[in-house]
Design an enzyme around this catalytic site. Structure first.
Site, PDB file in Angstrom:
ATOM      1  N   ILE A 108     134.279 -15.953  59.977  1.00 50.12           N
ATOM      2  CA  ILE A 108     135.240 -15.019  59.361  1.00 50.12           C
ATOM      3  C   ILE A 108     136.397 -15.765  58.681  1.00 50.12           C
ATOM      4  CG2 ILE A 108     136.802 -14.585  61.311  1.00 50.12           C
ATOM      5  CD1 ILE A 108     136.498 -11.572  60.680  1.00 50.12           C
TER       6      ILE A 108
ATOM      7  N   ASN B 133     144.934 -12.247  71.926  1.00 46.97           N
ATOM      8  CA  ASN B 133     145.308 -11.785  73.281  1.00 46.97           C
ATOM      9  C   ASN B 133     146.756 -11.318  73.245  1.00 46.97           C
ATOM     10  OD1 ASN B 133     147.097 -14.047  73.816  1.00 46.97           O
ATOM     11  ND2 ASN B 133     145.230 -15.272  74.021  1.00 46.97           N
TER      12      ASN B 133
ATOM     13  N   ASP C 198     140.091 -16.759  67.964  1.00 50.09           N
ATOM     14  CA  ASP C 198     141.549 -16.892  67.878  1.00 50.09           C
ATOM     15  C   ASP C 198     141.932 -18.336  67.542  1.00 50.09           C
ATOM     16  OD1 ASP C 198     144.135 -16.106  68.035  1.00 50.09           O
ATOM     17  OD2 ASP C 198     144.163 -15.704  70.189  1.00 50.09           O
TER      18      ASP C 198
ATOM     19  N   GLY D 132     133.209 -11.844  73.091  1.00 54.75           N
ATOM     20  CA  GLY D 132     133.105 -13.254  73.481  1.00 54.75           C
ATOM     21  C   GLY D 132     133.716 -13.452  74.864  1.00 54.75           C
TER      22      GLY D 132
HETATM   23  N1  APR Z   1     133.916 -15.998  62.857  1.00 47.44           N
HETATM   24  C1  APR Z   1     133.462 -14.796  63.292  1.00 47.44           C
HETATM   25  N2  APR Z   1     133.268 -14.525  64.581  1.00 47.44           N
HETATM   26  C2  APR Z   1     133.516 -15.497  65.496  1.00 47.44           C
HETATM   27  C3  APR Z   1     133.987 -16.771  65.143  1.00 47.44           C
HETATM   28  C4  APR Z   1     134.183 -17.011  63.755  1.00 47.44           C
HETATM   29  N3  APR Z   1     134.638 -18.174  63.310  1.00 47.44           N
HETATM   30  N4  APR Z   1     134.115 -17.496  66.287  1.00 47.44           N
HETATM   31  C5  APR Z   1     133.749 -16.712  67.289  1.00 47.44           C
HETATM   32  N5  APR Z   1     133.369 -15.507  66.820  1.00 47.44           N
HETATM   33  C6  APR Z   1     132.865 -14.337  67.540  1.00 47.44           C
HETATM   34  C7  APR Z   1     132.263 -14.561  68.888  1.00 47.44           C
HETATM   35  O1  APR Z   1     130.893 -14.945  68.755  1.00 47.44           O
HETATM   36  C8  APR Z   1     132.384 -13.199  69.526  1.00 47.44           C
HETATM   37  O2  APR Z   1     131.241 -12.386  69.226  1.00 47.44           O
HETATM   38  O3  APR Z   1     133.954 -13.460  67.796  1.00 47.44           O
HETATM   39  C9  APR Z   1     133.599 -12.587  68.845  1.00 47.44           C
HETATM   40  C10 APR Z   1     134.787 -12.439  69.746  1.00 47.44           C
HETATM   41  O4  APR Z   1     134.838 -13.526  70.636  1.00 47.44           O
HETATM   42  P1  APR Z   1     136.185 -14.157  71.175  1.00 47.44           P
HETATM   43  O5  APR Z   1     136.845 -14.990  70.139  1.00 47.44           O
HETATM   44  O6  APR Z   1     135.886 -14.814  72.468  1.00 47.44           O
HETATM   45  O7  APR Z   1     137.130 -12.844  71.373  1.00 47.44           O
HETATM   46  P2  APR Z   1     137.221 -11.777  72.559  1.00 47.44           P
HETATM   47  O8  APR Z   1     135.957 -11.592  73.295  1.00 47.44           O
HETATM   48  O9  APR Z   1     137.872 -10.574  71.944  1.00 47.44           O
HETATM   49  O10 APR Z   1     138.205 -12.462  73.571  1.00 47.44           O
HETATM   50  C11 APR Z   1     139.531 -12.637  73.186  1.00 47.44           C
HETATM   51  O11 APR Z   1     139.538 -14.982  73.613  1.00 47.44           O
HETATM   52  O12 APR Z   1     140.096 -16.615  72.130  1.00 47.44           O
HETATM   53  C12 APR Z   1     140.544 -15.853  73.125  1.00 47.44           C
HETATM   54  O13 APR Z   1     142.878 -15.608  72.628  1.00 47.44           O
HETATM   55  C13 APR Z   1     141.656 -14.928  72.681  1.00 47.44           C
HETATM   56  O14 APR Z   1     142.184 -14.442  74.932  1.00 47.44           O
HETATM   57  C14 APR Z   1     141.580 -13.925  73.778  1.00 47.44           C
HETATM   58  C15 APR Z   1     140.124 -13.773  74.010  1.00 47.44           C
END
Ligand code: APR
Length: 318
Positions: free
Chosen positions: A9, A22, A32, A121
């Site tokens: 993304i 978060n 993030d 994720g």
């Molecule tokens: N582009 C698109 N999607 C991505 C990318 C990227 N570069 N990197 C990871 N993802 C996807 C993951 O595969 C997952 O399906 O984003 C989705 C969300 O994953 P997370 O980043 O782990 O987010 P989330 O599950 O909402 O958890 C949020 O994770 O990074 C920390 O600070 C954040 O504490 C918060 C938590």
């Protein structure tokens, strides 16, 4: 318009990308971290300013910052729920992340926006359930007037991508079948009566005997075209649409001593052949379609339909 792509993304060229953040807004792992790394310190500085004024971001809420070095203009940071088994308002909170991100986007004149698969994720929300919520919320949004022109679901992993593609295809198919239901509510009885009397006298061919896309160029033929064999299968499996098609095709078998041209005139006789060809190819289809082909076309299928479907008649039929 809704698009589904697989990718990163941070590389997407849209007005705003959404971050799965978060409550602290200070960055983290997963997406993030990737956004903060790719966008540079300006994003964190903007997050710190927001944190100083409002203390962070609640679950389900969203805040907006610059996108720093990214090609998007903005990053919308939203906080998805942590999955806790499903009885802690997770569905509602996830719905809110999409709703509040879209609201904030509109307030900032954003017309194109890319969403990740929020919460799927680190926060462990079940992927299929999350995808259904994301698609439903965005689809609902497009039922109202909106300045948003494009929503892109950017799926990082294969599993999410496959889930989104399947759910979106089902949604499109359901929408397409709804179009037939609506138009047939005005025209089916009349069409059935005309065929029972052995002569088509009014205009209803496209939505009573549907054909594969690519045969006609008129607006009507495009609107009611069947997109692929799978959609024909869904049409035939539809309790009302499928039974109606079988019934009206069966009534053709009762007509004595007339050619398809005498019943339908040209070019609707050819459209009948296309429609019968298409539905004869559905797995476990009703025999009536082949019977109509036998009775009116010496068993010959529409070659253009076979070509569009990529079917070699010699290999697969008869
Ligand atoms: N582009 C698109 N999607 C991505 C990318 C990227 N570069 N990197 C990871 N993802 C996807 C993951 O595969 C997952 O399906 O984003 C989705 C969300 O994953 P997370 O980043 O782990 O987010 P989330 O599950 O909402 O958890 C949020 O994770 O990074 C920390 O600070 C954040 O504490 C918060 C938590």
């Amino acid at each position: 318009m809704i698009k589904v792509i697989q990718g990163d993304i941070t590389q997407i060229k849209v007005d705003a990308i959404v971050n799965a953040a978060n409550q602290s807004l200070l960055g983290g792992a997963g997406l993030d971290g990737a956004i903060h790394r790719a966008g540079g310190k300006e994003i964190l500085e903007a997050c710190l300013r927001i944190k100083a004024t409002q203390g962070g971001c609640e679950v389900g809420e969203a805040v907006i910052t610059t996108a720093g070095k990214l090609s998007a203009k903005f990053v919308i940071h939203t906080v998805g729920p942590v999955w806790q088994g499903g009885n802690h308002q997770e569905d509602n909170l996830l719905t809110n992340t999409y709703k509040n991100s879209l609201k904030l986007a509109i307030e900032n004149n954003v017309q194109t926006i890319a969403f990740p698969n929020i919460s799927t994720g680190v926060f462990s929300f079940p992927k299929e359930r999350a995808a259904a919520i994301a698609i439903k919320t965005v689809t609902e949004h497009f039922k109202q007037p909106t300045i948003i022109k494009e929503v892109v679901f950017v799926c990082f992993d294969q599993e999410n991508y496959d889930l989104y593609v399947t759910l979106m295809s089902n949604l499109i198919a359901a929408y397409n079948l709804e179009k037939f239901m609506e138009v047939q509510s005005y025209h089916f009885n009349n069409a059935f009566n005309e065929i029972s009397k052995g002569r088509k006298t009014s205009h209803w061919m496209w939505f009573i005997f549907p054909q594969i896309i690519g045969l006609g160029l008129s607006a009507m033929s495009m609107k009611y075209a069947i997109q692929h064999l799978q959609e024909a299968q869904q049409y035939l499996a539809h309790e009302i649409l499928g039974n109606r098609l079988v019934a009206i095709s069966a009534s053709l078998l009762k007509i004595e001593g007339k050619t398809a041209n005498e019943i339908f005139s040209s070019p609707d006789d050819a459209k009948l052949q296309s429609c019968m060809t298409l539905f004869s190819l559905v797995t476990n289809t009703n025999p009536v379609f082949n019977e109509v082909l036998e009775k009116y076309f010496q068993g010959e299928r529409c070659s253009k339909t076979l070509e569009i479907l990529g079917i070699n008649e010699k290999n697969q039929l008869f």
